[in-house]
Motif scaffolding. Sequence first.
Motif, short mmCIF file in Angstrom:
data_model
loop_
_atom_site.label_atom_id
_atom_site.label_comp_id
_atom_site.label_asym_id
_atom_site.label_seq_id
_atom_site.Cartn_x
_atom_site.Cartn_y
_atom_site.Cartn_z
N TYR A 4 0.84 -1.19 0.00
CA TYR A 4 0.00 0.00 0.00
C TYR A 4 0.88 1.23 0.00
N LEU A 5 0.38 2.27 -0.64
CA LEU A 5 1.02 3.58 -0.63
C LEU A 5 0.28 4.45 0.36
N GLU A 122 -3.79 9.52 2.20
CA GLU A 122 -4.40 8.74 1.13
C GLU A 122 -3.79 7.34 1.17
N LEU A 123 -4.62 6.33 1.24
CA LEU A 123 -4.19 4.93 1.28
C LEU A 123 -4.55 4.29 -0.05
N ARG A 124 -3.52 3.87 -0.79
CA ARG A 124 -3.76 3.31 -2.12
C ARG A 124 -3.08 1.95 -2.24
N PRO A 125 -3.84 0.91 -2.62
CA PRO A 125 -3.21 -0.38 -2.85
C PRO A 125 -2.45 -0.37 -4.17
N PHE A 126 -1.37 -1.13 -4.21
CA PHE A 126 -0.65 -1.30 -5.46
C PHE A 126 -1.46 -2.24 -6.35
N LEU A 127 -1.47 -1.97 -7.63
CA LEU A 127 -2.13 -2.85 -8.58
C LEU A 127 -1.25 -4.09 -8.74
N THR A 128 -1.80 -5.23 -8.39
CA THR A 128 -0.99 -6.45 -8.40
C THR A 128 -0.99 -7.16 -9.75
N GLU A 129 -2.02 -6.96 -10.53
CA GLU A 129 -2.07 -7.53 -11.87
C GLU A 129 -2.96 -6.63 -12.73
N PRO A 130 -2.71 -6.61 -14.02
CA PRO A 130 -3.51 -5.74 -14.88
C PRO A 130 -4.99 -6.15 -14.83
N PRO A 131 -5.87 -5.16 -14.97
CA PRO A 131 -7.29 -5.51 -14.98
C PRO A 131 -7.63 -6.40 -16.18
#
Length: 135
Positions: A4-5, A122-131
């Motif tokens: 997370y960021l 601001e809490l942002r999850p990292f994108l783990t795989e492309p949509p």
Amino acid sequence: MAKYLLLKHYRGAPAAVNDVPMDQWTPEEVSAHIQYMQDFAARLETTGEFVDGQALSPEGTFVRYDGEGRPPVTDGPFPETKDLIAGWMVIDVDSYERALELAGELSAAPGAGGKPIHEWLELRPFLTEPPTITE
């Protein structure tokens, strides 16, 4: 584990409980705030939850490709901006709930008078795989 960021914003005007703009803090208050964040990161290093973090300078430049190969450059952030990105921290935690817990704790960093500023992070999850695109 999920990354997370935690995005830290600086507001030029009070926007949180007990918030006084940082440019009005004493040097001791600024030092206490920075020490709190360093201690927080050091504690997360011992648990393996800290990945990286940096403070950012308030100066910046906006760049955008113009289609001709010459990116126009604009000085920024602009003085009328009341909200600047002040820094960030990347954490790697077991759950979203843990990320919320840590963001809440970091939000309590001291400000003017040593009181917690209760700033919004601001809490942002990292994108783990492309949509996945489905039609």
